[in-house]
Design a protein around this motif. Sequence first.
Motif: not given
Lengths: 293, 180
Positions: A221, A235, A237, A193, A226, A224, A190-191
């Motif tokens: 980190d 999105g 989790r 990519r 993709s 999620i 998520q952070r």
Amino acid sequence: MRDLLERLRIPIILGLIVVVALATMVGDRRGADARGHDRGFIAGLVMDVTVPVQRVLAAPAEAVRGVWGRYVSLLAVRSENERLRERVARLEEENLQIREALVQSGFLDQIAAMRSDFASPMLPAQVVGQDASAWFRSVLLDRGRTHGVGPGMPVVTDEGLAGLVTDTSARASRAMLLTDHQSSVDGIVQRSRALGIVRGRRDGNLEFEFAVRGSDVRVGDVVIASGLGGVYPKGLRIGEIVEVAEPGNILQTAVVTPVVDFGRLEGVFVMLWRAPTMDLLYDGEGRAAGGTP
Amino acid sequence: MRVVPGLVVLGVFALQIQGTVATFAPSVFIPDLVFLVVVGTAIAVGGAAGLLVAALLGYSMDVLTGALLGQHALLLTLAYAATRIANLRLNLLRPAPRAVLVAVLSMVYGLAHVGVGGLFGLAPLHAGLHLLGDLLIQAVLNAICAPAAVVVVQKLADLLLGDDEPTRRSLRVEPRGRVI
């Protein structure tokens, strides 16, 4: 001749069973790459019969677990309440700040459009049985075709992604969990990519194989889905990185702890949604009531 | 042939128990009851009836687990055949040799599952320490439960077969010579 046949009766039957088993395995593998299709009347019947039987067998243990769980919850409720109040207050403040920033940058409409991706109907289902084999990780759910469940539909909990429906009968379905060694999900950190594939491991954790060696990744980190594989919506989790391995010659990997506690999986939601790629895979079988969002 | 449906029902019931217990405990810590029923059948019953029981239980397991359709059927049938051969060559009357045989077979059976999955391209072969640990735990648990499982299968088979089966009719053995 008759004596010979009589003597070879057992080897002949054994050979026949082996040939038939191999043929069904090849057929099953060829039928659908993800092994997710209806397995015929008899197999469906076995699944349908299993659900009530396992409910009855699980009832006494469920009762004990319920009483114990309520007792433990009661003990922890006061301190948890205080902790949650504090957290809600902090999150509300953060939320306000983020909203303000988004409105100012004009991204709110785009975010709202992304949210509509998740607007697919969710069907609650109970886990009535875990995989009886020690070599696979799947669960039996008490919802099937008659409830709109079809192969290829994601299974989630309030925590995150749990797995994928692979087989259905009239009133039951089986879902392969993320921790199954056959499971793979396209994931993204998520952070940073950073993209990759999340695979199941035997120890209950997941392995994140990064697409690019030297990807920016740290312990803590969040990973999620993709949405790239066309199987799971973007999105959802998956888990949190707990260990980053030194980059090898070809692959860089990390260990991910799933957000879903698979040891206590009781209630799940089946997303009545299937990606267009899965529709191609399953020849339109078990189409979701909600269709593709 | 009443023994076939009887043992299949026993095996399917064992499968249901296994699946239910797995909701409370990790499946690796639960003995493979269906595997034990098949091994018990090979020792206590044998013949074409036993083969049929192994194959039917395998298919039932394939439906209720994440395996390929036919995977358990194939491996349980082979486990049955291996037990039959061992039963003919070794003395498996006592619990200890039975337990050792089941431990060895369990390890091979688990490895075969991973191998077959890899062969059919379902998953990469992760032959790590975790796998070895799981195999050992399963082998020990199955070995502990094996003698009891054989006795249960034996009792059920005796009950179902009774004296109907000509091969199992009781035989009177008269002592030779004069009894002093």
